[in-house]
Structures are given as C-alpha cells and as structure tokens.
Design a protein around this motif. Structure first.
Motif, PDB file in Angstrom:
ATOM      1  N   PRO A  67       0.808  -1.224   0.000  1.00 32.53           N
ATOM      2  CA  PRO A  67       0.000   0.000   0.000  1.00 32.53           C
ATOM      3  C   PRO A  67       0.842   1.276   0.000  1.00 32.53           C
ATOM      4  CG  PRO A  67      -0.848  -1.583   1.589  1.00 32.53           C
ATOM      5  CD  PRO A  67       0.471  -2.108   1.138  1.00 32.53           C
ATOM      6  N   HIS A  68       1.946   1.279   0.765  1.00 36.21           N
ATOM      7  CA  HIS A  68       2.772   2.485   0.843  1.00 36.21           C
ATOM      8  C   HIS A  68       3.492   2.743  -0.485  1.00 36.21           C
ATOM      9  CE1 HIS A  68       1.911   2.718   5.095  1.00 36.21           C
ATOM     10  NE2 HIS A  68       2.338   1.475   5.276  1.00 36.21           N
ATOM     11  N   ALA A  69       4.027   1.679  -1.090  1.00 39.31           N
ATOM     12  CA  ALA A  69       4.677   1.831  -2.393  1.00 39.31           C
ATOM     13  C   ALA A  69       3.672   2.263  -3.449  1.00 39.31           C
ATOM     14  CB  ALA A  69       5.342   0.514  -2.799  1.00 39.31           C
ATOM     15  N   ALA A  70       2.424   1.779  -3.342  1.00 40.21           N
ATOM     16  CA  ALA A  70       1.388   2.148  -4.296  1.00 40.21           C
ATOM     17  C   ALA A  70       1.078   3.640  -4.202  1.00 40.21           C
ATOM     18  CB  ALA A  70       0.127   1.324  -4.055  1.00 40.21           C
ATOM     19  N   GLU A  71       1.036   4.187  -2.976  1.00 39.79           N
ATOM     20  CA  GLU A  71       0.776   5.621  -2.824  1.00 39.79           C
ATOM     21  C   GLU A  71       1.907   6.447  -3.431  1.00 39.79           C
ATOM     22  OE1 GLU A  71      -0.203   6.751   1.130  1.00 39.79           O
ATOM     23  OE2 GLU A  71      -2.017   5.502   1.225  1.00 39.79           O
ATOM     24  N   ASP A  72       3.151   5.990  -3.251  1.00 39.96           N
ATOM     25  CA  ASP A  72       4.280   6.694  -3.878  1.00 39.96           C
ATOM     26  C   ASP A  72       4.148   6.686  -5.401  1.00 39.96           C
ATOM     27  OD1 ASP A  72       5.352   7.236  -1.427  1.00 39.96           O
ATOM     28  OD2 ASP A  72       6.962   5.729  -1.537  1.00 39.96           O
ATOM     29  N   ALA A  73       3.806   5.525  -5.958  1.00 37.13           N
ATOM     30  CA  ALA A  73       3.669   5.415  -7.410  1.00 37.13           C
ATOM     31  C   ALA A  73       2.502   6.260  -7.912  1.00 37.13           C
ATOM     32  CB  ALA A  73       3.483   3.952  -7.810  1.00 37.13           C
ATOM     33  N   CYS A  74       1.412   6.301  -7.140  1.00 37.81           N
ATOM     34  CA  CYS A  74       0.254   7.122  -7.505  1.00 37.81           C
ATOM     35  C   CYS A  74       0.652   8.591  -7.563  1.00 37.81           C
ATOM     36  CB  CYS A  74      -0.868   6.895  -6.501  1.00 37.81           C
ATOM     37  SG  CYS A  74      -2.333   7.932  -6.771  1.00 37.81           S
ATOM     38  N   GLN A  75       1.373   9.051  -6.540  1.00 38.98           N
ATOM     39  CA  GLN A  75       1.800  10.450  -6.514  1.00 38.98           C
ATOM     40  C   GLN A  75       2.752  10.743  -7.674  1.00 38.98           C
ATOM     41  OE1 GLN A  75       4.058  11.796  -3.030  1.00 38.98           O
ATOM     42  NE2 GLN A  75       2.774  13.641  -2.997  1.00 38.98           N
ATOM     43  N   ASN A 217     -14.513  -1.259  -7.649  1.00 37.29           N
ATOM     44  CA  ASN A 217     -14.522  -0.801  -6.268  1.00 37.29           C
ATOM     45  C   ASN A 217     -13.192  -0.099  -5.999  1.00 37.29           C
ATOM     46  OD1 ASN A 217     -17.022  -2.129  -5.894  1.00 37.29           O
ATOM     47  ND2 ASN A 217     -15.918  -4.065  -5.592  1.00 37.29           N
ATOM     48  N   ALA A 218     -13.072   1.098  -6.557  1.00 34.98           N
ATOM     49  CA  ALA A 218     -11.794   1.796  -6.521  1.00 34.98           C
ATOM     50  C   ALA A 218     -11.413   2.157  -5.093  1.00 34.98           C
ATOM     51  CB  ALA A 218     -11.867   3.058  -7.381  1.00 34.98           C
ATOM     52  N   LEU A 219     -10.095   2.240  -4.874  1.00 31.57           N
ATOM     53  CA  LEU A 219      -9.596   2.613  -3.558  1.00 31.57           C
ATOM     54  C   LEU A 219      -9.806   4.106  -3.327  1.00 31.57           C
ATOM     55  CD1 LEU A 219      -6.213   0.667  -3.591  1.00 31.57           C
ATOM     56  CD2 LEU A 219      -8.296   0.026  -2.388  1.00 31.57           C
ATOM     57  N   ALA A 220     -10.114   4.463  -2.098  1.00 35.18           N
ATOM     58  CA  ALA A 220     -10.217   5.877  -1.747  1.00 35.18           C
ATOM     59  C   ALA A 220      -8.811   6.444  -1.602  1.00 35.18           C
ATOM     60  CB  ALA A 220     -10.996   6.031  -0.446  1.00 35.18           C
ATOM     61  N   VAL A 221      -8.589   7.596  -2.200  1.00 38.03           N
ATOM     62  CA  VAL A 221      -7.283   8.234  -2.107  1.00 38.03           C
ATOM     63  C   VAL A 221      -7.259   9.082  -0.841  1.00 38.03           C
ATOM     64  CG1 VAL A 221      -5.618   9.721  -3.254  1.00 38.03           C
ATOM     65  CG2 VAL A 221      -7.150   8.280  -4.611  1.00 38.03           C
ATOM     66  N   PRO A 222      -6.328   8.839   0.070  1.00 34.35           N
ATOM     67  CA  PRO A 222      -6.265   9.623   1.311  1.00 34.35           C
ATOM     68  C   PRO A 222      -6.146  11.119   1.022  1.00 34.35           C
ATOM     69  CG  PRO A 222      -4.820   7.715   1.432  1.00 34.35           C
ATOM     70  CD  PRO A 222      -5.283   7.807   0.012  1.00 34.35           C
ATOM     71  N   ALA A 223      -6.850  11.917   1.812  1.00 35.42           N
ATOM     72  CA  ALA A 223      -6.823  13.367   1.609  1.00 35.42           C
ATOM     73  C   ALA A 223      -5.409  13.935   1.675  1.00 35.42           C
ATOM     74  CB  ALA A 223      -7.729  14.049   2.630  1.00 35.42           C
ATOM     75  N   PRO A 224      -4.570  13.517   2.625  1.00 38.64           N
ATOM     76  CA  PRO A 224      -3.195  14.058   2.638  1.00 38.64           C
ATOM     77  C   PRO A 224      -2.429  13.757   1.350  1.00 38.64           C
ATOM     78  CG  PRO A 224      -3.692  12.981   4.725  1.00 38.64           C
ATOM     79  CD  PRO A 224      -4.811  12.641   3.803  1.00 38.64           C
ATOM     80  N   LEU A 225      -2.695  12.593   0.743  1.00 35.38           N
ATOM     81  CA  LEU A 225      -2.017  12.248  -0.504  1.00 35.38           C
ATOM     82  C   LEU A 225      -2.458  13.193  -1.623  1.00 35.38           C
ATOM     83  CD1 LEU A 225      -0.150  10.385  -2.113  1.00 35.38           C
ATOM     84  CD2 LEU A 225      -2.092   8.843  -2.445  1.00 35.38           C
ATOM     85  N   ILE A 226      -3.764  13.494  -1.679  1.00 36.29           N
ATOM     86  CA  ILE A 226      -4.275  14.417  -2.701  1.00 36.29           C
ATOM     87  C   ILE A 226      -3.648  15.794  -2.516  1.00 36.29           C
ATOM     88  CG2 ILE A 226      -6.314  15.603  -3.568  1.00 36.29           C
ATOM     89  CD1 ILE A 226      -7.952  13.148  -2.887  1.00 36.29           C
ATOM     90  N   GLU A 227      -3.676  16.287  -1.282  1.00 29.55           N
ATOM     91  CA  GLU A 227      -3.172  17.634  -1.026  1.00 29.55           C
ATOM     92  C   GLU A 227      -1.680  17.728  -1.308  1.00 29.55           C
ATOM     93  OE1 GLU A 227      -4.337  18.372   2.973  1.00 29.55           O
ATOM     94  OE2 GLU A 227      -6.469  18.047   2.535  1.00 29.55           O
ATOM     95  N   GLY A 228      -0.912  16.725  -0.865  1.00 31.48           N
ATOM     96  CA  GLY A 228       0.522  16.745  -1.106  1.00 31.48           C
ATOM     97  C   GLY A 228       0.855  16.667  -2.586  1.00 31.48           C
ATOM     98  N   THR A 229       0.072  15.880  -3.315  1.00 35.55           N
ATOM     99  CA  THR A 229       0.306  15.730  -4.755  1.00 35.55           C
ATOM    100  C   THR A 229       0.017  17.036  -5.485  1.00 35.55           C
ATOM    101  OG1 THR A 229      -0.268  13.377  -4.651  1.00 35.55           O
ATOM    102  CG2 THR A 229      -0.357  14.440  -6.809  1.00 35.55           C
ATOM    103  N   VAL A 230      -1.103  17.662  -5.164  1.00 33.52           N
ATOM    104  CA  VAL A 230      -1.467  18.917  -5.824  1.00 33.52           C
ATOM    105  C   VAL A 230      -0.443  20.000  -5.504  1.00 33.52           C
ATOM    106  CG1 VAL A 230      -3.210  20.736  -5.965  1.00 33.52           C
ATOM    107  CG2 VAL A 230      -3.915  18.335  -5.867  1.00 33.52           C
ATOM    108  N   ARG A 231      -0.037  20.081  -4.239  1.00 34.74           N
ATOM    109  CA  ARG A 231       0.938  21.102  -3.847  1.00 34.74           C
ATOM    110  C   ARG A 231       2.264  20.903  -4.592  1.00 34.74           C
ATOM    111  NH1 ARG A 231       0.354  20.379   1.026  1.00 34.74           N
ATOM    112  NH2 ARG A 231       2.142  19.018   1.504  1.00 34.74           N
TER     113      ARG A 231
END
Length: 736
Positions: A67-75, A217-231
């Motif tokens: 999951p953690h590596a997936a969030e990095d790849a998503c960002q 059934n897509a995964l919910a993207v954590p709000a901090p991940l969205i905000e950090g990515t946009v910033r």
C-alpha cells in the motif's frame, strides 16, 4: 485545522474566487490547468486527481501489492502528468493516458524494489490467510494490467473508463465521443482479447476478468495524498522542479526515472522513424526486402494453405540439391522501460521448389507487431564464383544474390541493384543474409499467416499501444500508420511516408484490415496529399483511409496492415479480376497497359455491341464518366466539338457509371453525345469487377487508342485534344 477541513476550505474559497469545476470534462480541466495560474490551475489539477486518483491508486496497488509503495507510485504518476500535460494529445482520453503512466510507474517501482531485495536476505515467514489471499491476487493482477496495456487504444480506453473508473456506458460514450453501442461493442471485443491472452499466460480467464470487475470498487485516495500531490504539482509547474521536502525522495526519484524512460521511448521512436526514412530515401532496400509478394497461383482470398509446387524432373547438381524445406531463426532484441528482456526468436520457413521459393513465419511473429511473408521466382547460376541466385518478386523486380550450399546448410546473400560479392548483411540498405538449415528434402506445404496481396503487405498486430503516442500504431518499412476513431464507429487510418522527388516512380500504399480469421479487407481511401519539405528535398505523403463499419465493424478488426503496391502488382490484381469477370460473363474493359493492344467488346445502351476490332483505322477515345461528376460534365462540350471536327477518323466510346439509367439518358440527350454509350449495371459485384479489372478508381478516366488499336495515352481531360490531334497526324497509321 485538520487536513481534510483545510481541503474543504480551499475548495470553498476557490469556488468564490475562480468558479466551480463541477461538470467540466477532462479536456476542459487540463486546458484550465495549462492556461490559468494560481488558484484556478490548482483547483483544476485537484479535480483531475480526485477524479482519476482512485483508478491510478488501484492500478499501482494491483501491480505493487504494498500500500505504501502504491501511494508513492500514484503520486509520481500525477507529478509526471504535471510535467507532460502540455504534450498530451486527445485530452478527452486523459484517464486512458493516466492508466498507461500508472502502470509503467508501478512497473518501474517494482523493478526498483526487486533490485533492493536482491541485496537483502530473503526471510521465510508464515503470513496470515488474508494476506496470502491478497498476495495471490497480486500474482496475476500485474499480468492482467499488462494485457490491458497491450490492448489497442480504442479497446483499452473503454475498459479503463467502465471497468476501472466505474463509468456507465453512456458516460464513457460521452468521454470518447462515440455512440453507446460502439462502447459496448469495443468492451465485448476487449473481453474476448483479454480472455484469450490471459488463458495463454496460464491465468484462469474467470479469475482475471473477475479481478477486472472488482476493480470498479476503486480505492479511496487519502486526503493528505491528494493535497501533497497537488501542492507538489503546482511547485513543479511554477519552478519546474519540486523543492526539497515537497515530496519524498522515493517519489522524486521514481518521477524522474519515469520521465527519463518516456523521453527515451520518444527519442527511440523518432530515431527509428528517421532510420526507416533514411533507408527508404537512399534506396528501396529495406522496404523491398520485407515486402510480401503475390498470392500463389490457385490460392483464393482467405485461403491459408499454399500447396507445394510439383518438382519438375529437369536439372541436376545444385538445382536439385537446393530443393526442400528449410528454416532459419530471426532473433529480435527486446526491452521494457529500458530493461533488457530475453530476445524473441522467430522461425522462418523457406520452401524451395523447382522454380519458386515460398517464405512464411510462425505465430510468434505476431508478438513483434509485424509479419513478413514472400513468394519469389528464382534462377541459379552455379557455374560462376561465387555462385549466383536471382530472386524475383512480382511487381518488384529481381534481387541479385549469391548462395553457398554446404550439406544441409544454405547461405543466401541478396541485394538491391548490385549483386553482393561476400556473404554480408545490412538490414537497412542490404545486402541481406539468410542462413538456412534443411529440415526436409521435400518441399512441404506452408501456411501463411495472412492472405496476402500482390506486391506485398506488412500485416501488423494492433497489440502495441504505440509507444510514445497512443495513436501511433506502428512504423513499418518507412510508413507510419496512425489510427483514430470516428463518431460513426468506423476506424480511420492515416498513412505517412517520405517521398523523394528525384527517386523516380514510387510504389503506392494502402491500408488493409484483417478479421480474426485473417481475411483481408481493403479500407476506403478518403483523401490524400503531399507536403512538408524536409532536408534533402524529401517530402511527406499523407493518405487517409476509412474502414466501413458495415463491411467490418471496428470491434471485429483483429489486425491492421500496410500494403505496398507497385504498378506491376496492381496490373496483376487487375488481370485476376478481369479473368473473374470473363468467367462470370461480365463485360468490362481490360486492364490498361500503355503501348499494348487494347481489346474489348461492350454492349451499348442501344443494345449494339461495340468492338475494338471494328474501330481499327480510327483514333479512339474511351471516356469513363458520370453525370454527378463535375469534371466529367465540364469536358463534354469540348469532346463534342472535337468529335464533330474529326468525324470519320475519330471515335468516342462512352462508359457511364450512373446508377440511374434515366439520368444518364437525360445527360446524353442534353449534351448531344452522339457516340456509343455503355452503361455500367447498378450491381455491386459488377461494379467491383469494373473497378478492379479495368482499374477505374476515379472519374473521369480517359484512354486514347491509336489507329492500330494500341493504347497510347492514359490522360487528363485537358490533354485529350492535343493527344488525339497528334495521333491523327502520325504517319504510317492505317486509314479507315
């Protein structure tokens, strides 16, 4: 203030400051991100992340498992978007583009993790049952996404929208600008392709397609991940690089690796195209080497087996030793994201009979996106040193070569223009070297992968998503083939190839399609032109084609191809069509060969038969026309005046392509056409025989015969009078 509350507050402030983005399409959001500044651009990018983030995160999670590596790849995927947004073509298909980048990014992350694990001690641990099930899912999930990525873009896009992003058929149709029925048809075709390919790779189709369904059934993207990515994305846009601390070191490194890989893919595509063009302009070597020749005699359209030719009992020595079935191996290097992969090894079969060589490849050839099959006539001269062989391909001419027989090994080196003196190989300009091993002393029947056309064909599998751009299907022998969709569900194909004005006559190209049974269908030409000067005086020719969905629906297209057709090859096709017409009792004009007698017998609208032999002693103009053809009608007064001035020594035979006989009669009477008129019947098969057998692919068509009945000129309307007067004044011509 909590992170989630901060995000809500920012959206409220943006609403009053820059307006809402609700209901905006992907293309509109991307356009706002690229053209606006500050809050407007930030809100647009955040909307993109919120819309597509769940799908991107699911793909990364499927490939990586962690999951953690997936969030990095998503960002990293969205940071790549921030850098590449301006170069995306077809912005309405942003989700499909993001899917491809997410998959490549996850692969890159997985490769990096694998390298790190090789430096660590492998621990054998028992895992809870739930984790074991998740691991088993990830065993085949990467395979599933790999096969989705290999789908043609027109099939992959609806899979991403409907199965990965959960859109309805109607919503997906709106995104793709096609009908809902087209979306359903493409999805059905995509499922069939995935089922077959997953099965070949050992993944139970039910498991693979079940995982595809669960992806909704897509995964919910954590709000901090969205905000950090946009910033971080906005910092990249304003400063071109994200400052330290904006993203983790792992994400920054991964982003740069993906961007570098995409740049290399782009450069590789450009370099490959330039190499192909350079080879084409400097000589037709590579091009002709890979051309497919005519279908062997007796083979019907769609028939696969090529019967071996009877071996004549005529010659001894090398002429008999060379007979049999031979094979050779073609080794093709491969790489994925810059990582070397095991090469693909193809087997090519050469069946050598008394006067013919038939070559064919195995099914593995489809994996490289191109198939090359040929039929040659050949002659040997074993009395010279080195021994000589000439390979003649219909429509292309002769390739001079040399050969060497050593037991069950045969080496052939052949070139373009000049005969090689050594056994060498140059894949761009020639000579070309084949080292063959005998597998049987008997010429065995071979099975071509496709029903080929005279003059040659490259048949390509549309598995390759196109590399640098989704619309680029392939570059084949210097011809770039691009595909795009049409709202009516038809497939549009554009062929682009270099033209050297000083190179003399050049071949024609046309697009073809094949169904699952590899039956061949010609696409309809829509328009074409030449332009775009390049270095060395080279220009680029563009031709556009359309596959009529009533003939072959887009979802039933299994393969695409580019055929190269020389004038000789076109005449061979026309001869076959003319023979079919004769066998069916259909009257058509013969294929036009300038400088040869032009024999015909046609029944006119009055029921009389006009024969070429009865017109000996006159200059004859055969005028192919229609009342709906403006250039045809514009020339009629001039033809009438020319006919009246040279009455007795000049005759016109009209061939009318009107479907309505009454309209044809009205035009004939109103313009005072007093010469014989033939009406082509309004029957689809008959008209096809006229088009193919008489080579009439456009109107007006004007053929001028001299007094001996020899076809002298195939000319434009403005040239008719000059040519007729010239032939009437030629000395030594028989008089009527």
């Amino acid at each position: 203030m909590a992170s989630g509350d901060a995000g809500v507050l920012r959206q409220v402030q943006a609403l009053f400051g820059v307006g809402t983005v609700v209901g905006m399409t992907d293309a509109e959001l991307l356009g706002r991100f690229l053209t606006r500044h500050g809050d407007a651009a930030e809100v647009a990018f955040e909307a993109i992340v919120r819309r597509h983030g769940p799908m991107v995160l699911r793909v990364c999670r499927d490939v990586l498992g962690d999951p953690h590596a997936a969030e990095d790849a998503c960002q990293a995927t969205f940071l790549v978007l921030a850098r590449k947004a301006g170069g995306i073509g077809g912005r309405e298909r942003l989700g499909n583009w993001l899917y491809g980048v997410a998959y490549r990014t996850a692969l890159k992350a997985r490769a990096g993790a694998a390298r790190r694990r090789r430096h660590e001690q492998k621990a054998a641990e028992m895992v809870p049952e739930a984790q074991a099930k998740e691991r088993n899912r990830h065993d085949f999930a990467p395979v599933l996404h790999e096969e989705i990525g290999r789908l043609p873009e027109r099939f992959r896009a609806p899979v991403v929208l409907c199965h990965l992003e959960g859109l309805s058929y109607a919503a997906a149709a709106g995104h793709l600008r096609v009908t809902e029925g087209t979306v359903r048809g493409r999805l059905a075709r995509a499922r069939v392709l995935l089922r077959d390919r997953l099965g070949r790779r050992g993944v139970a189709p039910a498991a693979g397609l079940g995982a595809l369904a669960s992806s909704r059934n897509a995964l919910a993207v954590p709000a901090p991940l969205i905000e950090g990515t946009v910033r971080a994305a906005m910092q990249i846009v304003t400063g071109r690089v994200a400052p330290a601390g904006a993203v983790s070191a792992a994400v920054a490194t991964l982003t740069q690796e993906v961007l570098r890989a995409m740049t290399m893919m782009r450069l590789k595509g450009i370099t490959t195209g330039l190499l192909f063009i350079g080879g084409l302009v400097s000589g037709a070597g590579w091009l002709t080497h890979h051309a497919l020749a005519d279908r062997p005699e007796g083979q019907q359209e769609g028939q696969k087996a090529v019967p071996a030719v009877e071996v004549p009992d005529r010659d001894e020595g090398d002429r008999r030793v060379i007979l049999g079935t031979w094979t050779t191996e073609i080794v093709i290097p491969r790489a994925v994201d810059g990582e070397p992969q095991p090469p693909l090894r193809l087997e090519e079969t050469w069946v050598i009979t008394g006067d013919r060589i038939v070559t064919a490849q195995d099914e593995e050839a489809l994996k490289v996106g191109a198939v090359h099959e040929s039929v040659y006539r050949y002659t040997l001269d074993p009395d010279v040193t080195p021994k000589a062989i000439d390979l003649t391909e219909p429509g292309w001419g002769t390739f001079p070569g040399i050969y060497e027989l050593d037991g069950d090994q045969l080496r052939i080196s052949y070139g373009v223009g000049e005969r090689p003196t050594e056994f060498t190989h140059d894949d761009q300009r020639g000579p070309f070297l084949k080292t063959l091993k005998r597998v049987s002393p008997d010429p065995r029947p071979v099975t071509p992968l496709f029903a080929t056309a005279p003059g040659g064909s490259w048949a390509i599998h549309p598995d390759d998503p196109g590399g640098a751009t989704d619309k680029l299907t392939s570059t084949i022998g210097g011809v770039v083939l691009l595909t795009e969709d049409s709202p009516d569900g038809s497939l549009q194909v554009t062929l682009a190839h270099p033209v050297d004005p000083g190179a003399g006559p050049r071949p024609e190209y046309r697009a073809v399609a094949f169904d699952e049974d590899r039956r061949r269908y010609l696409l309809e030409p829509t328009l074409g032109g030449t332009g775009g000067s390049a270095r060395g005086g080279v220009r680029v020719s563009l031709q556009r084609f359309r596959m009529d969905p009533e003939v072959l629906p887009e979802e039933e297209i299994a393969y695409l191809g580019v055929e190269i057709v020389t004038p000789g090859a076109l005449l061979m096709e026309a001869d076959r069509a003319f023979e079919r017409a004769e066998a069916a009792g259909v009257e058509v004009l013969p294929p036009p060969r300038v400088g040869e007698p032009f024999e015909f017998a046609l029944t006119t609208m009055d029921g009389e038969v006009v024969r070429s032999e009865d017109l000996r002693g006159k200059v004859v103009l055969i005028d192919c026309w229609a009342s709906w053809c403006s250039p045809c009608m514009a020339k009629m007064p001039g033809l009438k005046a020319l006919h009246e001035r040279h009455d007795g020594g000049f005759e016109i035979v009209g061939v009318c392509f009107d479907k309505d006989a009454e309209k044809a009669k009205e035009a004939i009477e109103s313009l005072g056409m007093t010469w014989p008129q033939v009406l082509v019947p309004d029957d689809e098969e008959v008209r096809r025989l006229w088009s193919e057998g008489s080579m009439i692919d456009g109107l007006p068509r004007l053929l001028v015969l001299d007094r001996r009945g020899v076809l002298r000129v195939d000319c434009a309307p403005e040239e008719v009078e000059e040519q007729v007067v010239r032939l009437l004044g030629e000395p030594g011509q028989p008089k009527p």
